[in-house]
Design a protein around this motif. Structure first.
Motif, PDB file in Angstrom:
ATOM      1  N   ILE A 126       0.839  -1.198   0.000  1.00 51.23           N
ATOM      2  CA  ILE A 126       0.000   0.000   0.000  1.00 51.23           C
ATOM      3  C   ILE A 126       0.876   1.250   0.000  1.00 51.23           C
ATOM      4  O   ILE A 126       1.783   1.385   0.805  1.00 51.23           O
ATOM      5  N   ALA A 127       0.585   2.173  -0.938  1.00 53.06           N
ATOM      6  CA  ALA A 127       1.346   3.417  -1.033  1.00 53.06           C
ATOM      7  C   ALA A 127       0.714   4.533  -0.202  1.00 53.06           C
ATOM      8  O   ALA A 127       1.414   5.290   0.458  1.00 53.06           O
ATOM      9  N   LYS A 128      -0.640   4.624  -0.253  1.00 48.64           N
ATOM     10  CA  LYS A 128      -1.333   5.690   0.472  1.00 48.64           C
ATOM     11  C   LYS A 128      -2.650   5.180   1.040  1.00 48.64           C
ATOM     12  O   LYS A 128      -3.312   4.346   0.436  1.00 48.64           O
ATOM     13  N   ILE A 129      -3.003   5.760   2.168  1.00 42.93           N
ATOM     14  CA  ILE A 129      -4.312   5.513   2.772  1.00 42.93           C
ATOM     15  C   ILE A 129      -4.888   6.872   3.142  1.00 42.93           C
ATOM     16  O   ILE A 129      -4.212   7.699   3.752  1.00 42.93           O
ATOM     17  N   PHE A 130      -6.137   7.090   2.750  1.00 42.61           N
ATOM     18  CA  PHE A 130      -6.847   8.304   3.118  1.00 42.61           C
ATOM     19  C   PHE A 130      -8.164   7.892   3.760  1.00 42.61           C
ATOM     20  O   PHE A 130      -8.910   7.091   3.201  1.00 42.61           O
ATOM     21  N   VAL A 131      -8.428   8.425   4.948  1.00 42.62           N
ATOM     22  CA  VAL A 131      -9.663   8.115   5.668  1.00 42.62           C
ATOM     23  C   VAL A 131     -10.415   9.422   5.897  1.00 42.62           C
ATOM     24  O   VAL A 131      -9.849  10.378   6.420  1.00 42.62           O
ATOM     25  N   GLN A 132     -11.665   9.449   5.477  1.00 42.74           N
ATOM     26  CA  GLN A 132     -12.530  10.590   5.780  1.00 42.74           C
ATOM     27  C   GLN A 132     -13.614  10.103   6.720  1.00 42.74           C
ATOM     28  O   GLN A 132     -14.236   9.074   6.468  1.00 42.74           O
ATOM     29  N   LEU A 133     -13.808  10.847   7.793  1.00 40.51           N
ATOM     30  CA  LEU A 133     -14.862  10.454   8.725  1.00 40.51           C
ATOM     31  C   LEU A 133     -15.535  11.655   9.337  1.00 40.51           C
ATOM     32  O   LEU A 133     -14.977  12.739   9.430  1.00 40.51           O
ATOM     33  N   SER A 134     -16.770  11.416   9.718  1.00 43.61           N
ATOM     34  CA  SER A 134     -17.598  12.418  10.375  1.00 43.61           C
ATOM     35  C   SER A 134     -17.828  11.915  11.793  1.00 43.61           C
ATOM     36  O   SER A 134     -18.667  11.044  12.014  1.00 43.61           O
TER      37      SER A 134
ATOM     38  N   ASN B 265       5.501  -0.895   6.483  1.00 40.45           N
ATOM     39  CA  ASN B 265       5.814  -0.086   5.304  1.00 40.45           C
ATOM     40  C   ASN B 265       5.934   1.377   5.725  1.00 40.45           C
ATOM     41  O   ASN B 265       4.960   2.129   5.637  1.00 40.45           O
ATOM     42  N   PRO B 266       7.123   1.793   6.151  1.00 47.56           N
ATOM     43  CA  PRO B 266       7.293   3.180   6.608  1.00 47.56           C
ATOM     44  C   PRO B 266       7.026   4.222   5.521  1.00 47.56           C
ATOM     45  O   PRO B 266       6.743   5.376   5.819  1.00 47.56           O
ATOM     46  N   ALA B 267       7.080   3.829   4.246  1.00 47.84           N
ATOM     47  CA  ALA B 267       6.853   4.777   3.153  1.00 47.84           C
ATOM     48  C   ALA B 267       5.371   5.025   2.891  1.00 47.84           C
ATOM     49  O   ALA B 267       5.024   5.942   2.143  1.00 47.84           O
ATOM     50  N   CYS B 268       4.506   4.250   3.487  1.00 46.07           N
ATOM     51  CA  CYS B 268       3.065   4.417   3.270  1.00 46.07           C
ATOM     52  C   CYS B 268       2.593   5.719   3.919  1.00 46.07           C
ATOM     53  O   CYS B 268       2.853   5.975   5.091  1.00 46.07           O
ATOM     54  N   GLU B 269       1.891   6.533   3.130  1.00 42.83           N
ATOM     55  CA  GLU B 269       1.351   7.794   3.638  1.00 42.83           C
ATOM     56  C   GLU B 269      -0.070   7.557   4.146  1.00 42.83           C
ATOM     57  O   GLU B 269      -0.915   7.080   3.394  1.00 42.83           O
ATOM     58  N   VAL B 270      -0.303   7.895   5.398  1.00 38.96           N
ATOM     59  CA  VAL B 270      -1.644   7.774   5.974  1.00 38.96           C
ATOM     60  C   VAL B 270      -2.129   9.169   6.311  1.00 38.96           C
ATOM     61  O   VAL B 270      -1.483   9.896   7.057  1.00 38.96           O
TER      62      VAL B 270
ATOM     63  N   THR C 283      -4.543   3.490  -1.990  1.00 38.39           N
ATOM     64  CA  THR C 283      -3.775   3.461  -3.228  1.00 38.39           C
ATOM     65  C   THR C 283      -2.680   2.423  -3.044  1.00 38.39           C
ATOM     66  O   THR C 283      -1.829   2.554  -2.164  1.00 38.39           O
ATOM     67  N   TYR C 284      -2.748   1.379  -3.855  1.00 34.96           N
ATOM     68  CA  TYR C 284      -1.765   0.301  -3.768  1.00 34.96           C
ATOM     69  C   TYR C 284      -0.506   0.676  -4.545  1.00 34.96           C
ATOM     70  O   TYR C 284      -0.514   1.608  -5.348  1.00 34.96           O
TER      71      TYR C 284
END
Length: 131
Positions: A8-16, A41-46, A61-62
């Motif tokens: 996994i390259a990126k993770i984006f979480v949207q929450l209310s 994976n230290p390079a993964c952007e969260v 985003t994988y």
């Protein structure tokens, strides 16, 4: 279920947070930012966005540039994890087949033929799971 960020390259979480439907998105964010997950994976952007109104979702985003957006509204954390880990496991299997030199190889079998006749079983190719 453990969170692995290997593919996994990126993770984006949207929450209310005021929504009663944010629980699984919040739990996913906690798992994705855990020390063990980030070490995988230290390079993964969260990243995250907190909104007073809006949809609760996870976007992954994988490493292959495939983007998967999951609405977490009616899902439990295990359902989200299963979907995300399923794609990562498929990528891992494809990587292993290629490393073993088996991707695209022809498979021949003498099983159930009395041992005296070879049967063409096709070729080894990776087919990702269908959601």
């Amino acid at each position: 279920m453990a969170m692995q960020l290997k593919h996994i390259a990126k993770i984006f979480v949207q929450l209310s947070p005021l929504s009663g439907e944010a629980r699984s998105a919040r739990e996913f964010l906690a798992r994705a930012t855990s020390r063990k997950a980030l070490e995988s994976n230290p390079a993964c952007e969260v990243s995250r966005a907190i909104r007073l109104d809006g949809e609760n979702f996870v976007e992954v985003t994988y490493a292959s540039k495939q983007v998967v957006r999951i609405s977490t509204k009616d899902l439990k954390i295990d359902d989200i994890m299963s979907r995300i880990n399923g794609v990562a496991e498929d990528m891992d299997m494809q990587e292993r087949l290629k490393a073993a030199g088996l991707d695209g190889q022809k498979v021949i079998s003498t099983w159930n033929s009395g041992g005296n006749r070879e049967r063409d079983m096709g070729t080894v190719s990776f087919q990702p799971r269908q959601a």
